[in-house]
Design an enzyme around this catalytic site. Sequence first.
Site, PDB file in Angstrom:
ATOM      1  N   ASP A  67       0.642  -1.183  -0.223  1.00  0.00           N
ATOM      2  CA  ASP A  67      -0.120   0.030   0.006  1.00  0.00           C
ATOM      3  C   ASP A  67       0.967   1.245  -0.079  1.00  0.00           C
ATOM      4  O   ASP A  67       2.048   1.139   0.196  1.00  0.00           O
ATOM      5  CB  ASP A  67      -1.028  -0.156   1.190  1.00  0.00           C
ATOM      6  CG  ASP A  67      -0.153  -0.264   2.457  1.00  0.00           C
ATOM      7  OD1 ASP A  67       0.847  -0.503   2.542  1.00  0.00           O
ATOM      8  OD2 ASP A  67      -1.007  -0.701   3.444  1.00  0.00           O
ATOM      9  N   ASN A 136      -7.551  -2.613  14.284  1.00  0.00           N
ATOM     10  CA  ASN A 136      -9.010  -3.054  14.028  1.00  0.00           C
ATOM     11  C   ASN A 136      -9.214  -4.207  13.284  1.00  0.00           C
ATOM     12  O   ASN A 136      -9.918  -4.448  12.318  1.00  0.00           O
ATOM     13  CB  ASN A 136      -9.679  -1.712  13.461  1.00  0.00           C
ATOM     14  CG  ASN A 136      -8.935  -1.240  12.012  1.00  0.00           C
ATOM     15  OD1 ASN A 136      -8.127  -1.817  11.596  1.00  0.00           O
ATOM     16  ND2 ASN A 136      -9.818  -0.121  11.551  1.00  0.00           N
ATOM     17  N   HIS A 138      -7.070  -4.548  10.163  1.00  0.00           N
ATOM     18  CA  HIS A 138      -6.781  -4.236   9.114  1.00  0.00           C
ATOM     19  C   HIS A 138      -5.714  -5.022   8.510  1.00  0.00           C
ATOM     20  O   HIS A 138      -4.604  -5.144   9.405  1.00  0.00           O
ATOM     21  CB  HIS A 138      -6.962  -2.867   8.548  1.00  0.00           C
ATOM     22  CG  HIS A 138      -5.886  -1.836   9.090  1.00  0.00           C
ATOM     23  ND1 HIS A 138      -5.965  -0.703   9.978  1.00  0.00           N
ATOM     24  CD2 HIS A 138      -4.716  -1.727   8.713  1.00  0.00           C
ATOM     25  CE1 HIS A 138      -4.854  -0.250  10.105  1.00  0.00           C
ATOM     26  NE2 HIS A 138      -4.019  -0.860   9.378  1.00  0.00           N
ATOM     27  N   GLU A 143      -9.448  -1.604   5.119  1.00  0.00           N
ATOM     28  CA  GLU A 143     -10.227  -1.230   6.614  1.00  0.00           C
ATOM     29  C   GLU A 143     -11.671  -2.235   6.709  1.00  0.00           C
ATOM     30  O   GLU A 143     -12.055  -2.739   5.635  1.00  0.00           O
ATOM     31  CB  GLU A 143     -10.734   0.182   6.580  1.00  0.00           C
ATOM     32  CG  GLU A 143      -9.361   1.107   6.475  1.00  0.00           C
ATOM     33  CD  GLU A 143      -8.707   1.141   7.761  1.00  0.00           C
ATOM     34  OE1 GLU A 143      -8.670   0.258   8.621  1.00  0.00           O
ATOM     35  OE2 GLU A 143      -8.330   2.356   7.982  1.00  0.00           O
TER      36      GLU A 143
HETATM   37  C1  GLP Z   1      -0.509   0.775   8.627  1.00  0.00           C
HETATM   38  C2  GLP Z   1      -0.076   0.010   7.473  1.00  0.00           C
HETATM   39  C3  GLP Z   1      -0.334  -1.488   7.822  1.00  0.00           C
HETATM   40  C4  GLP Z   1       0.263  -1.931   9.355  1.00  0.00           C
HETATM   41  C5  GLP Z   1      -0.526  -1.086  10.248  1.00  0.00           C
HETATM   42  C6  GLP Z   1      -0.062  -1.459  11.653  1.00  0.00           C
HETATM   43  O1  GLP Z   1      -1.699   1.054   8.812  1.00  0.00           O
HETATM   44  N1  GLP Z   1      -0.738   0.240   6.293  1.00  0.00           N
HETATM   45  O2  GLP Z   1       0.331  -2.358   6.775  1.00  0.00           O
HETATM   46  O3  GLP Z   1      -0.049  -3.413   9.376  1.00  0.00           O
HETATM   47  O4  GLP Z   1      -0.074   0.207   9.826  1.00  0.00           O
HETATM   48  O5  GLP Z   1       1.096  -1.034  11.725  1.00  0.00           O
HETATM   49  P1  GLP Z   1       2.086  -1.077  13.086  1.00  0.00           P
HETATM   50  O6  GLP Z   1       2.873  -2.414  12.941  1.00  0.00           O
HETATM   51  O7  GLP Z   1       2.929   0.059  13.298  1.00  0.00           O
HETATM   52  O8  GLP Z   1       1.035  -1.223  14.288  1.00  0.00           O
END
Ligand code: GLP
Length: 241
Positions: A67, A136, A138, A143
């Site tokens: 992404d 959440n 995702h 989402e």
């Molecule tokens: C972002 C990314 C996700 C990732 C999420 C959680 O939203 N798009 O790919 O898994 O953050 O990130 P973290 O590992 O910092 O909690």
Amino acid sequence: MRVIRAKDYEELSDIAARIIAAQIILKPNAVLGLATGSTPIGTYQGLIRRFKDGKISFSNVRTANLDEYKGLRADHDQSYAYFMRDNLFDHVDIKPENTNIPNGMAENDAKECERYDCVVKELGGVDLQLLGIGKNGHIGFNEPADAFQNGTYCVKLTDSTIQANARFFASADEVPKYAFSMGCGTILAAKSVLLVASGKDKADAIYKTIHGPITPQVPASILQFHPDATIVADEEALSLC
Ligand code: GLP
């Protein structure tokens, strides 16, 4: 779904790096689906260490990131393109032309989504998809929603994701409101999937991913359908399981 319980972040990062390194050794031109967020950073450090020790080479590895924020240039320090250079690409022998990420500055959303789907297709699909997970549930930027998305799409980020990611920006107002993301269909089409999760904040999402109903309200729950999905999580992230 295989669940590997690690005692802490360090151990989970080492296990995840070992799994990815094994994939590269088995198939030196593997297509890696890569993820951002803070969780995979330790995994990337483990890969950099193995590269520096001469155990793996990225010279033939190809990558496709999950992404990118819409509206951020590749040189913005919070873009995922920048993140990948900073946390992995600049430290290994990967060829920049073998790395792929949605273009956050694309003028036409639909065309960019179509282009990115073609990129993944031309790579022959993803061999190993690395994933983090949002609080959440995702994955990528899929989402919670009423339906699972198939290919790449432009998604409106939820308030919870914007708040969670605000820590990287000067304020929540500066977090982009939209992002391009591979759909759950593309993620599910990867030959294998490796999800990393750490900390109490993720415990609810991990419980629902493993034990909950398969629902687009918890996008990661779709991994229950995957024939080769592994979750590597620490004690805290698995504390509700
Ligand atoms: C972002 C990314 C996700 C990732 C999420 C959680 O939203 N798009 O790919 O898994 O953050 O990130 P973290 O590992 O910092 O909690």
